[in-house]
Motif scaffolding. Structure first.
Motif, PDB file in Angstrom:
ATOM      1  N   GLN A   1      -3.402  -5.356   8.517  1.00  0.00           N
ATOM      2  CA  GLN A   1      -3.041  -5.381   7.092  1.00  0.00           C
ATOM      3  C   GLN A   1      -3.232  -4.005   6.471  1.00  0.00           C
ATOM      4  O   GLN A   1      -2.406  -3.566   5.674  1.00  0.00           O
ATOM      5  N   THR A   2      -4.301  -3.339   6.833  1.00  0.00           N
ATOM      6  CA  THR A   2      -4.604  -2.025   6.271  1.00  0.00           C
ATOM      7  C   THR A   2      -3.522  -1.018   6.643  1.00  0.00           C
ATOM      8  O   THR A   2      -3.120  -0.196   5.811  1.00  0.00           O
ATOM      9  N   GLU A   3      -3.030  -1.099   7.864  1.00  0.00           N
ATOM     10  CA  GLU A   3      -1.922  -0.226   8.253  1.00  0.00           C
ATOM     11  C   GLU A   3      -0.708  -0.469   7.346  1.00  0.00           C
ATOM     12  O   GLU A   3      -0.065   0.475   6.884  1.00  0.00           O
ATOM     13  N   GLY A   4      -0.425  -1.739   7.080  1.00  0.00           N
ATOM     14  CA  GLY A   4       0.678  -2.081   6.178  1.00  0.00           C
ATOM     15  C   GLY A   4       0.414  -1.639   4.753  1.00  0.00           C
ATOM     16  O   GLY A   4       1.337  -1.212   4.034  1.00  0.00           O
ATOM     17  N   GLN A   5      -0.844  -1.709   4.332  1.00  0.00           N
ATOM     18  CA  GLN A   5      -1.205  -1.293   2.979  1.00  0.00           C
ATOM     19  C   GLN A   5      -1.040   0.213   2.812  1.00  0.00           C
ATOM     20  O   GLN A   5      -0.636   0.685   1.746  1.00  0.00           O
ATOM     21  N   ILE A   6      -1.327   0.955   3.858  1.00  0.00           N
ATOM     22  CA  ILE A   6      -1.115   2.408   3.826  1.00  0.00           C
ATOM     23  C   ILE A   6       0.373   2.702   3.669  1.00  0.00           C
ATOM     24  O   ILE A   6       0.768   3.539   2.853  1.00  0.00           O
ATOM     25  N   ASP A   7       1.188   1.989   4.426  1.00  0.00           N
ATOM     26  CA  ASP A   7       2.643   2.160   4.288  1.00  0.00           C
ATOM     27  C   ASP A   7       3.099   1.803   2.872  1.00  0.00           C
ATOM     28  O   ASP A   7       3.942   2.483   2.287  1.00  0.00           O
ATOM     29  N   ARG A   8       2.540   0.741   2.324  1.00  0.00           N
ATOM     30  CA  ARG A   8       2.895   0.315   0.968  1.00  0.00           C
ATOM     31  C   ARG A   8       2.483   1.371  -0.056  1.00  0.00           C
ATOM     32  O   ARG A   8       3.217   1.644  -1.011  1.00  0.00           O
TER      33      ARG A   8
END
Length: 173
Positions: A59-66
């Motif tokens: 999720q954190t990887e996705g949050q960084i992308d977001r």
């Protein structure tokens, strides 16, 4: 502060400056957290606890992308800064691992406690960012940040559920 001069004519210039600073802070925090989540997952004794940390890592990887999308939505390059709060929370997590590594019955409860402190920091940060984005009319940023805020709240709830159903119960045995 060059940004103040450049933003002097922008409506909400001071809030915009704060918004950007907070975005840089949370981007740095999320990047720091990736390393911390690996350590937490590696130290976990319970499969449920380990899986929760591994899921949050993804999720954190996705949050960084977001967050990168948020920066783009306001025409800025995504650039993080070192987050001193996250640094401190992760140092505390390291201390917990060291202090309780010989007490496996308590370690998972301690790891969840450390992780929830991180979650609460993230919830507070994203909550403020959503509000700032809304006040400035940054609708795309608001929506992206609200999505991350919801994920952080869900992760916190999951950790609470694991703590109450498993980790804290094991610690009292």
């Amino acid at each position: 502060m060059a940004n103040q001069k450049n933003n002097a004519e922008m409506p909400n210039a001071h809030l915009h400056e704060l918004f950007v600073d907070e975005l840089r802070d949370i981007l740095g925090a999320e990047k720091q957290l990736l390393k911390g989540l690996k350590k937490l997952a590696g130290a976990a004794g319970s499969e449920k606890v380990r899986e929760a940390f591994e899921t949050h890592y993804s999720q954190t990887e996705g949050q960084i992308d977001r967050l990168k999308e948020v920066f783009s939505s306001i025409d800025l390059t995504a650039r993080g800064k070192k987050c001193k709060a996250m640094e401190g929370l992760l140092e505390e997590a390291d201390e917990i691992i060291e202090s309780f590594s010989e007490q496996p019955e308590v370690l998972d409860a301690a790891l969840i406690s450390a992780a929830q402190k991180v979650e609460h920091y993230e919830i507070a940060s994203y909550g403020c960012l959503v509000t700032y984005a809304k006040l400035m009319g940054h609708t795309d940023a608001e929506q992206l940040l609200a999505e991350t805020l919801a994920e952080e709240k869900d992760t916190d709830a999951l950790l609470s559920e694991i703590a109450m159903s498993e980790a804290n119960v094991s610690a009292t045995a």
